[in-house]
Design a protein around this motif. Sequence first.
Motif, PDB file in Angstrom:
ATOM      1  N   VAL A 142       0.803  -1.154   0.004  1.00 33.73           N
ATOM      2  CA  VAL A 142       0.196   0.086  -0.008  1.00 33.73           C
ATOM      3  C   VAL A 142       0.950   1.473   0.048  1.00 33.73           C
ATOM      4  CG1 VAL A 142      -1.914   1.418   1.399  1.00 33.73           C
ATOM      5  CG2 VAL A 142      -2.028  -1.233   1.137  1.00 33.73           C
ATOM      6  N   TYR A 143       1.960   1.261   0.463  1.00 36.21           N
ATOM      7  CA  TYR A 143       3.046   2.442   0.737  1.00 36.21           C
ATOM      8  C   TYR A 143       3.978   2.652  -0.268  1.00 36.21           C
ATOM      9  CZ  TYR A 143       0.926   2.358   5.354  1.00 36.21           C
ATOM     10  OH  TYR A 143       0.095   2.332   6.506  1.00 36.21           O
ATOM     11  N   TYR A 182       6.997  -4.902  12.759  1.00 38.97           N
ATOM     12  CA  TYR A 182       7.102  -5.344  14.117  1.00 38.97           C
ATOM     13  C   TYR A 182       8.664  -5.695  14.412  1.00 38.97           C
ATOM     14  CZ  TYR A 182       5.858  -7.122  18.614  1.00 38.97           C
ATOM     15  OH  TYR A 182       5.836  -7.528  20.148  1.00 38.97           O
ATOM     16  N   GLY A 206       4.318  -2.724  17.857  1.00 37.80           N
ATOM     17  CA  GLY A 206       2.986  -2.853  17.327  1.00 37.80           C
ATOM     18  C   GLY A 206       2.827  -2.936  15.906  1.00 37.80           C
ATOM     19  N   HIS A 207       1.567  -2.323  15.425  1.00 36.11           N
ATOM     20  CA  HIS A 207       1.381  -2.493  14.062  1.00 36.11           C
ATOM     21  C   HIS A 207       2.300  -1.817  13.226  1.00 36.11           C
ATOM     22  CE1 HIS A 207      -1.103  -3.184  10.467  1.00 36.11           C
ATOM     23  NE2 HIS A 207      -0.963  -2.018  10.213  1.00 36.11           N
ATOM     24  N   PHE A 293      -7.158 -23.095   9.183  1.00 39.08           N
ATOM     25  CA  PHE A 293      -7.501 -22.034   7.870  1.00 39.08           C
ATOM     26  C   PHE A 293      -8.623 -22.481   6.988  1.00 39.08           C
ATOM     27  CE2 PHE A 293      -4.048 -20.225   9.734  1.00 39.08           C
ATOM     28  CZ  PHE A 293      -4.430 -18.898  10.138  1.00 39.08           C
ATOM     29  N   ALA A 297      -5.751 -16.225   2.795  1.00 40.80           N
ATOM     30  CA  ALA A 297      -5.754 -14.876   2.290  1.00 40.80           C
ATOM     31  C   ALA A 297      -5.609 -14.702   0.703  1.00 40.80           C
ATOM     32  CB  ALA A 297      -4.919 -14.010   3.016  1.00 40.80           C
ATOM     33  N   ALA A 299      -2.799 -13.508   0.003  1.00 37.09           N
ATOM     34  CA  ALA A 299      -2.000 -12.534   0.037  1.00 37.09           C
ATOM     35  C   ALA A 299      -1.432 -12.182   1.283  1.00 37.09           C
ATOM     36  CB  ALA A 299      -2.585 -11.116  -0.411  1.00 37.09           C
ATOM     37  N   ASN A 304       3.944  -9.126   7.187  1.00 38.24           N
ATOM     38  CA  ASN A 304       3.557 -10.310   7.630  1.00 38.24           C
ATOM     39  C   ASN A 304       4.124 -11.493   6.982  1.00 38.24           C
ATOM     40  OD1 ASN A 304       1.484 -10.788   9.589  1.00 38.24           O
ATOM     41  ND2 ASN A 304      -0.027  -9.922   8.586  1.00 38.24           N
TER      42      ASN A 304
ATOM     43  N   ASN B  97       3.428 -10.271  19.747  1.00 34.55           N
ATOM     44  CA  ASN B  97       3.073  -9.881  18.378  1.00 34.55           C
ATOM     45  C   ASN B  97       2.177 -10.704  17.638  1.00 34.55           C
ATOM     46  OD1 ASN B  97       3.313  -8.328  15.928  1.00 34.55           O
ATOM     47  ND2 ASN B  97       4.936  -9.787  14.972  1.00 34.55           N
ATOM     48  N   VAL B 142      -3.907  -4.787   0.605  1.00 30.67           N
ATOM     49  CA  VAL B 142      -3.177  -5.841  -0.142  1.00 30.67           C
ATOM     50  C   VAL B 142      -4.107  -7.205  -0.100  1.00 30.67           C
ATOM     51  CG1 VAL B 142      -1.144  -7.452   0.290  1.00 30.67           C
ATOM     52  CG2 VAL B 142      -0.781  -5.099   0.567  1.00 30.67           C
ATOM     53  N   TYR B 143      -5.143  -7.082   0.936  1.00 33.89           N
ATOM     54  CA  TYR B 143      -5.746  -8.453   1.299  1.00 33.89           C
ATOM     55  C   TYR B 143      -7.005  -8.447   0.467  1.00 33.89           C
ATOM     56  CZ  TYR B 143      -2.067  -9.350   4.822  1.00 33.89           C
ATOM     57  OH  TYR B 143      -0.818  -9.596   5.425  1.00 33.89           O
ATOM     58  N   TYR B 182      -4.935  -3.987  14.921  1.00 31.46           N
ATOM     59  CA  TYR B 182      -4.397  -3.921  16.633  1.00 31.46           C
ATOM     60  C   TYR B 182      -5.822  -3.495  17.308  1.00 31.46           C
ATOM     61  CZ  TYR B 182      -1.489  -2.915  20.534  1.00 31.46           C
ATOM     62  OH  TYR B 182      -0.739  -2.969  21.530  1.00 31.46           O
ATOM     63  N   GLY B 206      -0.470  -7.137  18.336  1.00 30.83           N
ATOM     64  CA  GLY B 206       0.704  -6.875  17.331  1.00 30.83           C
ATOM     65  C   GLY B 206       0.338  -6.484  16.171  1.00 30.83           C
ATOM     66  N   HIS B 207       1.186  -6.713  14.882  1.00 27.38           N
ATOM     67  CA  HIS B 207       0.928  -6.515  13.562  1.00 27.38           C
ATOM     68  C   HIS B 207      -0.107  -6.943  13.009  1.00 27.38           C
ATOM     69  CE1 HIS B 207       1.799  -4.841   9.756  1.00 27.38           C
ATOM     70  NE2 HIS B 207       1.733  -6.177   9.269  1.00 27.38           N
ATOM     71  N   ALA B 208      -1.298  -6.339  12.466  1.00 26.08           N
ATOM     72  CA  ALA B 208      -2.580  -6.755  11.982  1.00 26.08           C
ATOM     73  C   ALA B 208      -2.298  -8.125  11.503  1.00 26.08           C
ATOM     74  CB  ALA B 208      -3.203  -5.766  11.207  1.00 26.08           C
ATOM     75  N   PRO B 209      -3.087  -9.173  11.926  1.00 33.46           N
ATOM     76  CA  PRO B 209      -3.009 -10.356  11.412  1.00 33.46           C
ATOM     77  C   PRO B 209      -4.165 -10.667  10.700  1.00 33.46           C
ATOM     78  CG  PRO B 209      -4.084 -10.698  13.640  1.00 33.46           C
ATOM     79  CD  PRO B 209      -3.754  -9.050  13.370  1.00 33.46           C
ATOM     80  N   ARG B 210      -4.086 -10.156   9.372  1.00 37.56           N
ATOM     81  CA  ARG B 210      -5.335  -9.973   8.265  1.00 37.56           C
ATOM     82  C   ARG B 210      -5.534 -11.368   7.649  1.00 37.56           C
ATOM     83  NH1 ARG B 210      -6.147  -5.586   5.342  1.00 37.56           N
ATOM     84  NH2 ARG B 210      -7.913  -6.557   4.792  1.00 37.56           N
ATOM     85  N   HIS B 211      -4.512 -12.375   8.036  1.00 35.67           N
ATOM     86  CA  HIS B 211      -5.043 -13.589   7.546  1.00 35.67           C
ATOM     87  C   HIS B 211      -5.831 -14.368   8.222  1.00 35.67           C
ATOM     88  CE1 HIS B 211      -1.488 -13.537  10.289  1.00 35.67           C
ATOM     89  NE2 HIS B 211      -1.761 -14.786  10.708  1.00 35.67           N
ATOM     90  N   LEU B 212      -6.377 -13.906   9.423  1.00 37.40           N
ATOM     91  CA  LEU B 212      -7.469 -14.523  10.121  1.00 37.40           C
ATOM     92  C   LEU B 212      -8.895 -13.730   9.439  1.00 37.40           C
ATOM     93  CD1 LEU B 212      -6.188 -14.071  13.838  1.00 37.40           C
ATOM     94  CD2 LEU B 212      -6.120 -16.134  12.429  1.00 37.40           C
ATOM     95  N   ASP B 301      -2.411   1.941   5.365  1.00 39.91           N
ATOM     96  CA  ASP B 301      -3.270   0.884   5.000  1.00 39.91           C
ATOM     97  C   ASP B 301      -4.454   1.024   6.095  1.00 39.91           C
ATOM     98  OD1 ASP B 301      -2.853  -1.063   7.796  1.00 39.91           O
ATOM     99  OD2 ASP B 301      -0.780  -0.226   7.167  1.00 39.91           O
ATOM    100  N   CYS B 303      -5.410  -0.597   8.918  1.00 36.49           N
ATOM    101  CA  CYS B 303      -5.201  -0.604  10.299  1.00 36.49           C
ATOM    102  C   CYS B 303      -4.407   0.313  10.813  1.00 36.49           C
ATOM    103  CB  CYS B 303      -4.424  -1.869  10.698  1.00 36.49           C
ATOM    104  SG  CYS B 303      -5.702  -3.277  10.412  1.00 36.49           S
ATOM    105  N   ASN B 304      -3.748   1.189   9.937  1.00 41.44           N
ATOM    106  CA  ASN B 304      -3.043   2.301  10.265  1.00 41.44           C
ATOM    107  C   ASN B 304      -3.997   3.717  10.028  1.00 41.44           C
ATOM    108  OD1 ASN B 304      -0.707   2.482  11.414  1.00 41.44           O
ATOM    109  ND2 ASN B 304       0.356   1.778   9.548  1.00 41.44           N
TER     110      ASN B 304
END
Lengths: 313, 313
Positions: A142-143, A182, A206-207, A293, A297, A299, A304, B97, B142-143, B182, B206-212, B301, B303-304
């Motif tokens: 994204v960045y 992280y 953190g994030h 799972f 995802a 991606a 990550n 994390n 991204v996801y 987060y 921790g860092h966003a676990p977007r795979h969840l 992103d 989450c930010n």
Amino acid sequence: MFASLLPLLFVQAAAAQAIGRTQPDPRSPTEILAAAPTSDWRQIAAEDMLVMELAGGRRVVVQLMPVTFARAWIGNIRTLATAEWWDGTSINRVQDNYVAQWGDASEKKPLPPGLSTSSEADYTVAATSLDQREITRGPADVYARATYFYRGWPIAGDEGWPNGGVQKGFVRGSRAWPVHCYGTVGVGRDVSPNTGTGAELYTVIGHAPRHLDRNIAVVGRVIAGIEHLSSLPRGTVGLGFYARPEQRVPIERLRLASALPVAERPRFEYLATNSPTWARYASARANRKDAFFIQPAGAADICNIPVPVRAIP
Amino acid sequence: MFASLLPLLFVQAAAAQAIGRTQPDPRSPTEILAAAPTSDWRQIAAEDMLVMELAGGRRVVVQLMPVTFARAWIGNIRTLATAEWWDGTSINRVQDNYVAQWGDASEKKPLPPGLSTSSEADYTVAATSLDQREITRGPADVYARATYFYRGWPIAGDEGWPNGGVQKGFVRGSRAWPVHCYGTVGVGRDVSPNTGTGAELYTVIGHAPRHLDRNIAVVGRVIAGIEHLSSLPRGTVGLGFYARPEQRVPIERLRLASALPVAERPRFEYLATNSPTWARYASARANRKDAFFIQPAGAADICNIPVPVRAIP
């Protein structure tokens, strides 16, 4: 944009390894790593690790970046560690979902001689300074226009493979920079044009604060013991600084691993990010298939896909 | 893809508010929030908050999602809180994390009657179930193909504004789902097809676990006191569970805020994500202009761009 009109300076070392382009691997990331041949791991040099010791036997190990990035800051950090400058300083700031930061709380401790000053331009490097054999494409971002893994580190760039995923490499004039994930370690500083010496360091707890990319020097990452920083009480005054001096966490000793007696040196290795195992691992991180799972995802963001680092027995 | 051929069910409520499309605002995110009119904030109903009290006066407040999402799980959570089921349970897992998780460590405490069972299909909802006036476009991701903010919550969708950023809205058949950032609170579960009852909860530290996303039910977020969870010692056995029972952190009391005496109820409000202030705030998060930043990211992103939540005095 105009990338295809310019001479290409870099080509992807292993085109088949791009994330999502490998054959599906039914194994989990953990299983893939367990099966990796020794040749896909690289030992981290003792000269490239800092060992920070807090009271109570809490040990934090920081791996320094390849000096292609942040050369002057990392040189300063080696000088500071060799001068034993951080001994007796402390962790002074712990801001939730952001950073834990350490250095001289008094801001009056004299610095050792011989430190270099960096400019803001040094937050990025010319893509031409990178070894093309070590560059592997990273995921969409994204960045930044492109991401890569380089010698085991996540980096971003302002030009990439612009034609729909075709492997093109960097174009002339491109810049590259390390990203904040992280555990990333960076150099605290005052407002611009100050760039910091390296005496004040922080790690991300953190994030991923990717908005810090290209605004601060990234110099390394915590590879062991981050829980000793991330689980500290949060500071209660502005920016997470501790309100009272006695809340600070004393640093008993901070050394380059190479300055420690051999028996006390940590030994770690990282997964080479241009190895066959890396490609399988990165793909598996984006497409979890283990029993938990139900919906991969498809991606993963660059933070990550942490580069595996493990202790050498 | 074929989105433009299908009838559009939703249109963007406030097209001018899309991130990056507003006029540049020279203020920082904090300054923008400070200047927001009262009408851009919405009070959180006492029925939509859980108050968890740990030993030592540590209070954690969780805001529940709108029941459009995770309806049955959130119903169960209200039942469990009303039954005072969590009182005397504990925080049993803190994985660095990743997550802090709480519930009944014995896994033998009888559940109250009347809990519903959800299916995996309930991890997402039909876009048609959303109130179109509440949908604001979110950043690139991204996801997921698209992101949105909905009634103050970050969500993702499998269809969005496909034509290069033109505001198109959801297309027929689209699904939407909450994302893991987060502080997100979700429902622990066993392996598929188990979907969890809501008795076992976790929050992201921790860092966003977007795979969840789409693999677990998201039911809320911590809006106060997350430092009481994120700074806990990390567990040392598999997945961050505490090795010894005495390491667990007892939950003294967990209630819906509406079940507390009025004087003890927390009062919070969130920034409406379809308000004019939201658009300015989100843009400022992506383009930091305060004195510290020399290079605005130009993006953030999802989450930010945390949705602002603040205590009502």
